[in-house]
Design an enzyme around this catalytic site. Structure first.
Site, PDB file in Angstrom:
ATOM      1  N   ASP A  39      14.263  -6.253  -5.570  1.00  0.00           N
ATOM      2  CA  ASP A  39      15.071  -6.452  -4.325  1.00  0.00           C
ATOM      3  C   ASP A  39      14.362  -6.981  -3.062  1.00  0.00           C
ATOM      4  OD1 ASP A  39      14.421  -4.109  -3.548  1.00  0.00           O
ATOM      5  OD2 ASP A  39      16.169  -3.604  -2.733  1.00  0.00           O
ATOM      6  N   GLY A  68      10.628  -2.146   0.156  1.00  0.00           N
ATOM      7  CA  GLY A  68      11.173  -2.286   1.792  1.00  0.00           C
ATOM      8  C   GLY A  68       9.799  -3.232   2.563  1.00  0.00           C
ATOM      9  N   GLU A 117       9.645  -1.804  -9.186  1.00  0.00           N
ATOM     10  CA  GLU A 117      11.055  -1.488  -9.398  1.00  0.00           C
ATOM     11  C   GLU A 117      11.270  -1.198 -10.916  1.00  0.00           C
ATOM     12  OE1 GLU A 117      10.694  -3.066  -5.476  1.00  0.00           O
ATOM     13  OE2 GLU A 117      10.127  -3.761  -7.481  1.00  0.00           O
ATOM     14  N   GLY A 166      11.370   1.547   0.392  1.00  0.00           N
ATOM     15  CA  GLY A 166      12.403   1.861   1.033  1.00  0.00           C
ATOM     16  C   GLY A 166      12.500   3.428   0.590  1.00  0.00           C
TER      17      GLY A 166
END
Length: 359
Positions: A149, A118, A141, A71
């Site tokens: 996430d 993402g 991450e 993302g």
């Protein structure tokens, strides 16, 4: 071909006979996902799902390098730096992730190339995920002061044993057939067969999940490349399942050090570069996410994400890895012991009712 937004669009949406096709079309940016793309894909998915004529959805990326490399986190940090913490990307992305995970029609992701962040959210919650020898899957991450996430707390613990936690904490990159052997992908198909596979899927007459599965199984069986190779992490799975089974991050560090093998010390060195805060948040996230529904997990992750936007580690990690690329982040906590349970708990704290994500 029916509806199309045109080849200059960031995402191309088409109806081919009775199938929906999503094409991520930012090859120069490795098909990274941004807010405008989410806002195009989500309503189209809902439209297709509500149309009784649509039998399946297929998603793919343009180019050979990436399905979707993540993302647009830089846009998120830029917004937060300017004092705008309302940036809606997380919330709208998670609504899309949930829609994919609860879709009533088969959803097929061709995860050819880099699939991170993402891109993971656009694929892993769907019915079928097809990896190729060019696939690279990772959740990196921890290195940018974030957390795994897009539903990471839901799917990672379900990979079996402690593999998901290991992938989350170390950012280890699964490549090629290992993406399927790890359970991230449902099938492995050689890249040269993808065009033929896509055509056969789109030519199916009123297919159900069983019909789609038969086609994917056939191509998987025909893909002999690396088929006999052992899962790259298999020699280490016993240590992963043992040494990453501690009841705290401190215990994992201690167990790796006590084991003292070359492999264990190498993993410890990797972990010591990560954000101590992110590791502790992720540890709790995956521990709790193992028994949560996708919806409940995404709601929790939205809370964490909102709190992370105000956290220095996230901004520092993005600077060090994505902006300046010096890979020398200065984390606000120097070690695990400096991160108290109370500090971690703040990231899971409820938001004001009007701000909560309700799925």
């Amino acid at each position: 071909m029916g509806m199309s937004t045109g080849s200059n669009e960031e995402v191309i949406l088409q109806t081919v006979k009775d199938k929906g096709v999503i094409t991520l079309n930012r090859p120069k940016q490795l098909n990274t996902l941004n807010l405008s793309m989410v806002r195009k894909i989500y309503p189209m998915l809902k439209t297709w799902e509500a149309d009784p004529r649509i039998t399946m959805v297929l998603i793919k990326g343009v180019g050979e390098k990436a399905f979707c490399a993540g993302g647009d986190v830089k846009a998120i940090t830029d917004s937060a730096k300017a004092g705008d913490y309302s940036y809606p990307f997380f919330g709208e992305e998670y609504v899309l992730n949930n829609t994919i995970g609860t879709l009533h029609i088969p959803y097929i992701a061709l995860i050819d190339g880099i699939t991170m962040g993402g891109g993971v959210g656009l694929s892993v919650h769907g019915s079928f995920r097809v990896a190729t020898e060019r696939s690279v899957f990772a959740m990196p991450e921890m290195a940018i002061g974030l957390f795994p996430d897009v539903g990471g707390g839901h799917f990672l613990p379900r990979l079996g044993g402690k593999l998901g936690l290991y992938l989350a904490l170390t950012g280890y990159r699964l490549k090629g057939i290992d993406v399927q052997k790890a359970g991230v992908a449902t099938h492995f198909v050689e890249a040269k067969m993808l065009d033929s596979l896509e055509k056969e899927l789109l030519d199916l007459d009123d297919p159900g999940a069983t019909d789609i599965s038969k086609v994917l199984d056939h191509y998987h069986d025909q893909s002999k490349l690396d088929a006999e190779k052992e899962f790259h992490l298999q020699p280490h799975m016993e240590k992963i399942n043992t040494l990453f089974a501690g009841d705290s991050m401190e215990q994992i560090f201690a167990d790796l050090e006590a084991d003292g093998s070359e492999w264990s010390l190498a993993q410890l060195a990797i972990l010591k570069k990560m954000s101590p805060l992110s590791m502790k948040v992720a540890f709790r996230q995956l521990s709790e996410g193992a028994t949560k529904s996708l919806q409940a997990e995404l709601e929790t992750e939205f809370r964490i994400g909102k709190h992370m936007l105000r956290n220095d580690d996230f901004h520092e990690g993005v600077r060090a890895v994505l902006v300046d690329k010096d890979n020398k982040p200065k984390w606000q906590h120097s070690c695990l012991e400096a991160v108290s349970p109370e500090t971690v708990a703040k990231f899971f704290a409820p938001l004001p009712e009007a701000e909560e994500l309700m799925l």
